[in-house]
Write a protein that holds these residues in place. Structure first.
Motif, mmCIF file in Angstrom:
data_model
loop_
_atom_site.group_PDB
_atom_site.id
_atom_site.type_symbol
_atom_site.label_atom_id
_atom_site.label_comp_id
_atom_site.label_asym_id
_atom_site.label_seq_id
_atom_site.Cartn_x
_atom_site.Cartn_y
_atom_site.Cartn_z
ATOM 1 N N ILE A 150 12.641 -9.180 42.482
ATOM 2 C CA ILE A 150 11.678 -8.738 43.216
ATOM 3 C C ILE A 150 10.460 -9.131 41.698
ATOM 4 O O ILE A 150 10.558 -7.847 40.906
ATOM 5 C CB ILE A 150 11.743 -7.447 43.679
ATOM 6 C CG1 ILE A 150 12.856 -7.302 44.684
ATOM 7 C CG2 ILE A 150 10.303 -7.225 44.191
ATOM 8 C CD1 ILE A 150 12.364 -5.818 45.183
ATOM 9 N N PRO A 151 9.980 -10.149 41.715
ATOM 10 C CA PRO A 151 8.528 -10.362 40.746
ATOM 11 C C PRO A 151 7.729 -9.054 40.921
ATOM 12 O O PRO A 151 7.796 -8.310 41.573
ATOM 13 C CB PRO A 151 7.713 -11.825 41.967
ATOM 14 C CG PRO A 151 9.173 -12.325 42.065
ATOM 15 C CD PRO A 151 9.357 -10.815 43.352
ATOM 16 N N TYR A 157 13.041 -18.577 43.941
ATOM 17 C CA TYR A 157 10.916 -18.489 43.990
ATOM 18 C C TYR A 157 10.743 -17.731 42.661
ATOM 19 O O TYR A 157 10.112 -18.975 42.085
ATOM 20 C CB TYR A 157 11.139 -16.911 45.055
ATOM 21 C CG TYR A 157 9.218 -16.791 44.517
ATOM 22 C CD1 TYR A 157 8.904 -15.980 44.065
ATOM 23 C CD2 TYR A 157 8.359 -17.425 46.049
ATOM 24 C CE1 TYR A 157 7.164 -15.706 43.771
ATOM 25 C CE2 TYR A 157 7.000 -17.022 45.517
ATOM 26 C CZ TYR A 157 7.149 -16.187 45.018
ATOM 27 O OH TYR A 157 5.339 -15.732 44.541
ATOM 28 N N MET A 194 8.164 -12.091 35.675
ATOM 29 C CA MET A 194 8.555 -10.822 34.778
ATOM 30 C C MET A 194 9.086 -10.429 36.666
ATOM 31 O O MET A 194 8.501 -10.888 37.369
ATOM 32 C CB MET A 194 7.877 -9.900 34.349
ATOM 33 C CG MET A 194 7.755 -10.071 32.729
ATOM 34 S SD MET A 194 5.795 -9.215 32.129
ATOM 35 C CE MET A 194 6.533 -7.527 32.234
ATOM 36 N N ILE A 222 1.697 -13.392 50.079
ATOM 37 C CA ILE A 222 1.623 -14.569 48.806
ATOM 38 C C ILE A 222 2.360 -15.285 49.412
ATOM 39 O O ILE A 222 3.420 -16.079 50.450
ATOM 40 C CB ILE A 222 3.044 -13.751 48.602
ATOM 41 C CG1 ILE A 222 2.245 -12.597 47.564
ATOM 42 C CG2 ILE A 222 3.269 -14.778 46.924
ATOM 43 C CD1 ILE A 222 2.734 -11.825 46.473
ATOM 44 N N GLU A 223 1.528 -16.525 48.972
ATOM 45 C CA GLU A 223 1.905 -18.257 50.108
ATOM 46 C C GLU A 223 3.458 -18.620 49.208
ATOM 47 O O GLU A 223 4.359 -18.185 47.897
ATOM 48 C CB GLU A 223 1.184 -19.317 49.308
ATOM 49 C CG GLU A 223 0.949 -20.441 50.251
ATOM 50 C CD GLU A 223 -0.080 -21.400 50.040
ATOM 51 O OE1 GLU A 223 -1.054 -21.047 50.009
ATOM 52 O OE2 GLU A 223 0.571 -22.700 50.409
ATOM 53 N N ASP A 224 4.052 -19.153 50.280
ATOM 54 C CA ASP A 224 5.720 -18.922 50.048
ATOM 55 C C ASP A 224 6.322 -17.916 48.951
ATOM 56 O O ASP A 224 7.548 -18.779 49.009
ATOM 57 C CB ASP A 224 5.483 -20.120 49.347
ATOM 58 C CG ASP A 224 4.969 -20.662 47.513
ATOM 59 O OD1 ASP A 224 5.236 -21.653 46.631
ATOM 60 O OD2 ASP A 224 5.266 -19.104 47.340
ATOM 61 N N PHE A 225 6.178 -16.924 49.632
ATOM 62 C CA PHE A 225 7.364 -16.093 48.920
ATOM 63 C C PHE A 225 7.755 -15.647 50.369
ATOM 64 O O PHE A 225 7.359 -15.929 51.763
ATOM 65 C CB PHE A 225 6.531 -15.110 48.305
ATOM 66 C CG PHE A 225 7.912 -13.878 48.193
ATOM 67 C CD1 PHE A 225 7.473 -12.684 49.254
ATOM 68 C CD2 PHE A 225 8.111 -14.058 46.870
ATOM 69 C CE1 PHE A 225 7.973 -11.581 48.140
ATOM 70 C CE2 PHE A 225 9.184 -12.789 46.891
ATOM 71 C CZ PHE A 225 8.635 -11.738 47.161
ATOM 72 N N ILE A 226 9.000 -15.899 50.146
ATOM 73 C CA ILE A 226 10.489 -15.574 51.425
ATOM 74 C C ILE A 226 10.201 -14.069 51.857
ATOM 75 O O ILE A 226 10.260 -13.709 53.335
ATOM 76 C CB ILE A 226 11.918 -15.213 50.483
ATOM 77 C CG1 ILE A 226 11.481 -14.618 49.367
ATOM 78 C CG2 ILE A 226 12.169 -16.584 51.086
ATOM 79 C CD1 ILE A 226 12.725 -14.033 49.231
ATOM 80 N N ALA A 227 9.137 -13.655 51.820
ATOM 81 C CA ALA A 227 9.118 -12.147 52.711
ATOM 82 C C ALA A 227 7.840 -12.077 52.704
ATOM 83 O O ALA A 227 6.752 -12.057 52.288
ATOM 84 C CB ALA A 227 9.572 -10.834 52.059
ATOM 85 N N PHE A 242 11.868 -5.181 53.689
ATOM 86 C CA PHE A 242 11.133 -6.712 53.901
ATOM 87 C C PHE A 242 11.655 -7.223 55.469
ATOM 88 O O PHE A 242 12.984 -7.479 55.510
ATOM 89 C CB PHE A 242 11.949 -7.835 52.275
ATOM 90 C CG PHE A 242 12.056 -7.171 51.296
ATOM 91 C CD1 PHE A 242 12.781 -6.895 50.626
ATOM 92 C CD2 PHE A 242 10.076 -7.346 50.625
ATOM 93 C CE1 PHE A 242 12.108 -6.483 49.323
ATOM 94 C CE2 PHE A 242 10.307 -6.591 48.844
ATOM 95 C CZ PHE A 242 11.197 -6.305 48.687
#
Lengths: 278, 249
Positions: free
Chosen positions: A158-159, B15, B37, A118-123, A140
């Protein structure tokens, strides 16, 4: 210099361990009769036996390490009892062969890592334990290589899309790994098929079955050497279990030799005949 | 919690703040930004599947709580009505969970949501000596009704007999009527009741005593409204999107 051995776990990783002491073995056997704390005791024991940092281990790794501790410190085989055509049969299994098959299959099926992509996600990756029903996320890894352990409370942030990706991967792995069948060739040449259910509860139960020995025999042996030779092995904290077994073997061998000598000198002794009167 | 974990969570918050999605609100005729979500929200909705399947009271409650948390315009949340709910939930799934449903692409539904117009007309009615003022329940009011009913003696999580099922269906019918009533007055007498100042059990008690004609009139109002504003979202002939906790599993 202490003796260490190396165990290969999943993902081509290795763990270095010291031998099990007599004390460790005794406590391990006690833990085997306790369903509630067995898994926790096992994990702590592995931590204490590990030399250097222990890598992240999943349930399959726990199985591999536990069985190989038995292999190196107790015995390289395990005798299983089963029934064949109504009769009880004993089957001696080479546990290293069994472990090799489990490890190889696990390596084929999964490596426990999910590339998030996932682009630009921190992990960038997440390490999972698909065998853990309650909390499969272990940690992670950030794009800078830092490891962040999963902790309670993180799920609030967490999304859900990432959680869904992880859940899908776990479902896929579990679909593939419901039951595996391993064929083990016994000494007799017969082939034993072990059905290995890929659930955490089953694996923990199998570990217990394989490493459980007779605690009563252990205590009997300790008692015998203490009373007949005045040696209290419990005071020797650093003696390993295999060393203890060697002593017991020599002790039993000596006992048998003494018994044979007595029997030779007194051949009628076991017939319970009254002593002749002079 | 370790320092690294705290920093990780701060990064997750950043984020989430920067990855909002536009969710179209039919009653406002515009989009509003929603934050992603989270796994926690998803877990709450999945857990609500254990609820009474006829009422799904927990599901309705959780939906309101979640929308309140993820909507970037808090003042908008209390204006959202029950006809916005399905549209919002479908878009939340599409944008934050999975763009497919039953392995079918949901993007056609997103276009459909934007093109559906609400036709809301709230005219009072008179039946016999009763004067009824109607309203469209907001999702907040909807959640409160279910929350209050959950705590009442009449709520049964798992009905175990036909009688209990019948009782539940009857309660569900009365609750549905109550939702759309703003006020009831008796003509020529100084007697009226503003439903917003009373708990659901009291409102149900009143509606129970209104008589069949009044109930029919309220039912007719609700049916007209739903025929025009409650959309069935279908992906194809065989696939209807069900608005329940499974939408988020």
């Amino acid at each position: 210099m202490e003796y260490f051995y190396t165990v290969e776990i999943t993902g081509g990783r290795f763990v270095k361990l010291r031998e099990l002491s007599l004390e460790d073995y005794k406590n391990l056997q006690k833990a085997c009769v306790d369903d509630i704390s067995f898994e926790s005791y096992l994990s702590h024991m592995i931590q204490s036996l590990a030399v250097g940092a222990l890598p992240e281990i999943n349930t399959i790794d726990l199985f591999i390490i536990s069985i190989m501790i038995r292999y190196y410190s107790i015995s390289d085989t395990k005798t299983f009892y089963t029934y064949v055509t109504g009769k009880q049969a004993k089957m001696k299994v080479d546990i290293a062969t069994f472990v090799d098959k489990v490890r190889n299959r696990a390596n084929e099926m999964f490596n426990g890592y999910i590339e998030l992509g996932i682009e630009d996600f921190i992990a960038d990756t997440v390490v999972i334990d698909p065998m853990n029903d309650e909390n499969p996320i272990k940690h992670f890894r950030t794009d800078s290589g830092k490891i962040i352990e999963y902790e309670d409370g993180m799920e609030q942030y967490i999304p859900a899309s990432i959680q869904s990706k992880i859940s899908e991967k776990i479902k896929e792995i579990r679909r593939q790994m419901t039951v595996e069948f391993f064929d083990i060739t016994l000494e007799s040449g017969k082939v034993l098929t072990i059905d290995f259910r890929m659930t955490k509860s089953y694996i923990i139960s199998l570990i217990k079955q394989i490493i459980k020995d007779d605690l009563v025999t252990l205590y009997k042996n300790l008692y015998d050497v203490k009373t007949k030779m005045s040696i209290d092995f419990c005071e020797h904290k650093h003696i390993t279990f295999s060393e203890f077994e060697l002593y017991i073997t020599m002790f039993n061998s000596e006992q048998e030799s003494q018994q044979r000598e007595e029997d030779r000198k007194n051949p009628m002794s076991d017939m319970n005949l009254p002593q002749p009167k002079n | 919690m370790s320092e690294d974990s705290k920093k990780f969570i701060e990064s997750l918050k950043e984020y989430n703040k920067s990855h909002t999605k536009d969710i179209y609100i039919p009653s406002l005729m515009r989009s509003v930004k929603f934050y992603p979500m989270t796994a926690k929200h998803q877990k709450y909705l999945i857990e609500s599947a254990l609820d009474n399947p006829i009422f799904s009271a927990v599901f309705h409650q959780k939906v309101y709580d979640i929308i309140k948390e993820v909507c970037s315009e808090p003042e908008v949340v209390d204006m959202l009505n029950v006809f916005d709910k399905d549209a919002i939930l479908i878009q939340l799934r599409y944008n934050f969970i999975d763009k497919t449903y039953d392995e079918k692409d949901m993007s056609s539904l997103i276009d459909e949501i934007k093109s559906n117009e609400l036709t809301i007309k709230v005219d009072p009615d008179s039946v016999n000596e009763f004067e009824i003022e109607f309203k469209i329940p907001t999702i907040k009011e909807d959640a409160k009704i279910y929350s209050d009913f959950l705590k009442s003696k009449s709520y049964i999580v798992s009905p175990s007999s036909d009688d209990e099922v019948r009782q539940m269906l009857a309660n569900m019918y009365i609750i549905e009527l109550c939702k759309y009533i703003s006020r009831i007055s008796i003509a020529g007498r100084d007697a009226s009741m503003d439903f917003k100042f009373h708990g659901i059990e009291e409102c149900m008690e009143i509606v129970d005593h209104l008589g069949k004609d009044v109930a029919k009139a309220i039912e007719k109002f609700i049916k007209n409204l739903k025929d025009k504003n409650l959309f069935i979202y279908k992906l194809d002939e065989d696939t209807t999107v069900e608005i329940n906790s499974e939408l988020f599993s």
